[in-house]
Design an enzyme around this catalytic site. Sequence first.
Site, PDB file in Angstrom:
ATOM      1  N   ARG A  25      84.031  61.470   7.513  1.00  0.00           N
ATOM      2  CA  ARG A  25      82.753  62.191   7.509  1.00  0.00           C
ATOM      3  C   ARG A  25      82.523  62.899   8.853  1.00  0.00           C
ATOM      4  O   ARG A  25      81.974  64.001   8.904  1.00  0.00           O
ATOM      5  CB  ARG A  25      81.590  61.245   7.198  1.00  0.00           C
ATOM      6  CG  ARG A  25      80.271  62.002   7.042  1.00  0.00           C
ATOM      7  CD  ARG A  25      79.146  61.124   6.535  1.00  0.00           C
ATOM      8  NE  ARG A  25      78.875  60.035   7.454  1.00  0.00           N
ATOM      9  CZ  ARG A  25      78.061  59.015   7.183  1.00  0.00           C
ATOM     10  NH1 ARG A  25      77.440  58.958   6.011  1.00  0.00           N
ATOM     11  NH2 ARG A  25      77.872  58.058   8.066  1.00  0.00           N
ATOM     12  N   ARG A  37      72.430  77.676  29.423  1.00  0.00           N
ATOM     13  CA  ARG A  37      71.810  77.571  28.109  1.00  0.00           C
ATOM     14  C   ARG A  37      71.918  78.908  27.390  1.00  0.00           C
ATOM     15  O   ARG A  37      71.540  79.941  27.951  1.00  0.00           O
ATOM     16  CB  ARG A  37      70.337  77.172  28.251  1.00  0.00           C
ATOM     17  CG  ARG A  37      69.611  77.021  26.928  1.00  0.00           C
ATOM     18  CD  ARG A  37      68.186  76.547  27.153  1.00  0.00           C
ATOM     19  NE  ARG A  37      67.485  76.361  25.883  1.00  0.00           N
ATOM     20  CZ  ARG A  37      66.817  77.329  25.238  1.00  0.00           C
ATOM     21  NH1 ARG A  37      66.747  78.542  25.745  1.00  0.00           N
ATOM     22  NH2 ARG A  37      66.221  77.060  24.089  1.00  0.00           N
ATOM     23  N   LYS A  73      75.883  65.120   9.470  1.00  0.00           N
ATOM     24  CA  LYS A  73      75.235  64.013  10.198  1.00  0.00           C
ATOM     25  C   LYS A  73      74.938  64.431  11.634  1.00  0.00           C
ATOM     26  O   LYS A  73      75.619  64.011  12.580  1.00  0.00           O
ATOM     27  CB  LYS A  73      76.125  62.763  10.138  1.00  0.00           C
ATOM     28  CG  LYS A  73      75.384  61.476  10.465  1.00  0.00           C
ATOM     29  CD  LYS A  73      76.215  60.289  10.040  1.00  0.00           C
ATOM     30  CE  LYS A  73      75.667  58.981  10.554  1.00  0.00           C
ATOM     31  NZ  LYS A  73      74.290  58.689  10.177  1.00  0.00           N
ATOM     32  N   GLU A 108      65.861  60.583   0.435  1.00  0.00           N
ATOM     33  CA  GLU A 108      66.495  59.373   0.981  1.00  0.00           C
ATOM     34  C   GLU A 108      65.546  58.736   1.982  1.00  0.00           C
ATOM     35  O   GLU A 108      64.458  59.254   2.239  1.00  0.00           O
ATOM     36  CB  GLU A 108      67.840  59.724   1.632  1.00  0.00           C
ATOM     37  CG  GLU A 108      67.714  60.761   2.735  1.00  0.00           C
ATOM     38  CD  GLU A 108      69.052  61.308   3.226  1.00  0.00           C
ATOM     39  OE1 GLU A 108      70.063  60.589   3.170  1.00  0.00           O
ATOM     40  OE2 GLU A 108      69.062  62.465   3.694  1.00  0.00           O
TER      41      GLU A 108
HETATM   42  N1  PMP Z   1      70.856  58.871   4.994  1.00  0.00           N
HETATM   43  C1  PMP Z   1      70.509  59.100   6.267  1.00  0.00           C
HETATM   44  C2  PMP Z   1      69.497  60.159   6.555  1.00  0.00           C
HETATM   45  C3  PMP Z   1      71.084  58.346   7.304  1.00  0.00           C
HETATM   46  O1  PMP Z   1      70.742  58.590   8.583  1.00  0.00           O
HETATM   47  C4  PMP Z   1      72.014  57.324   6.991  1.00  0.00           C
HETATM   48  C5  PMP Z   1      72.625  56.451   8.059  1.00  0.00           C
HETATM   49  N2  PMP Z   1      73.145  57.135   9.117  1.00  0.00           N
HETATM   50  C6  PMP Z   1      72.347  57.117   5.650  1.00  0.00           C
HETATM   51  C7  PMP Z   1      71.748  57.904   4.672  1.00  0.00           C
HETATM   52  C8  PMP Z   1      73.334  56.057   5.243  1.00  0.00           C
HETATM   53  O2  PMP Z   1      74.648  56.456   5.559  1.00  0.00           O
HETATM   54  P1  PMP Z   1      75.770  55.370   5.847  1.00  0.00           P
HETATM   55  O3  PMP Z   1      75.832  54.495   4.639  1.00  0.00           O
HETATM   56  O4  PMP Z   1      77.007  56.188   6.018  1.00  0.00           O
HETATM   57  O5  PMP Z   1      75.360  54.629   7.061  1.00  0.00           O
END
Ligand code: PMP
Length: 287
Positions: free
Chosen positions: A51, A101, A151, A183
């Site tokens: 990832r 910057r 992420k 989420e």
């Molecule tokens: N959604 C978000 C917004 C997150 O920050 C995380 C954790 N980092 C997850 C879901 C869960 O992801 P993972 O199972 O890979 O930790």
Amino acid sequence: MRTVYVNGEYMPETQATVSIFDRGFLMADGVYEVTSVLDGKLIDFDGHAARLERSMIELDMPALPITMAELLEVHRELVRRNDLSDGMIYLQVTRGAPGDRDFVFPDPEETAPTMVLFTQSKPGLADSATGRNGIKVISIDDLRWGRRDIKTVQLLYPSMGKMMALAAGADDAWMVEDGHVTEGTSNNAYIVKDGRIITRQLSTDILHGITRAAVLRFAREAQMEVEERAFTIDEAKQADEAFITSASAFVTPVIDLDGTPIGTGQPGPVAPRLREIYLEEVRKAAI
Ligand code: PMP
């Protein structure tokens, strides 16, 4: 004192520094991963490494200066040097520090990415009170940007969501967009109705949780029914159970949503069972 890793070197945390021109600091131009450690071993390292590479590609970041095999060694070395038994390894990569910057991305030939890793010790991580007793969540609007599948370190709104939850006497917040739950602030969200596990389908609207992928695989292997679709807050309030997943919360029951108890208001049976299966399987596969 912790030993941390900065751009190829191990050092005491007090000596670790990053430039004020780092784009992670100035523009949140960075990505991260959190890998859990249980009994000194890494949980699902390959998933997190894959990832990380994907996040970097999606943001046109130059490739890491080290291979994934070397990155695994850095993780292991940090576990060793910090005598880490249970906890997490936090990894962050930014587009680096161009020395000024500017909105324009720096030339990757001239500006190398910044990479830092550090450990967080959490004794008894897999045996937490929240894992056993569940958590309470509130619902809030999802005000994040549109590429939540990457992420990034843009965590201000999730952090504010967590504060809103604490102010409301809850533990965490579920975010809602167009009437449907996306989420949690740092986890994926699920409900259980008539034995079916329901969780939002993958898209750019949510992070593709590494724990989510594993848990859904184990659920299907155990002949549980899984439905990947969006659900509403009303549906969640009428569910039999709810839970979240993340690398450090594993599978954690949700027992209350906006002050409404979910099901009996107690964990189970599905979430605790999934937690058990998940922990058993990932411990076996830990490296
Ligand atoms: N959604 C978000 C917004 C997150 O920050 C995380 C954790 N980092 C997850 C879901 C869960 O992801 P993972 O199972 O890979 O930790």
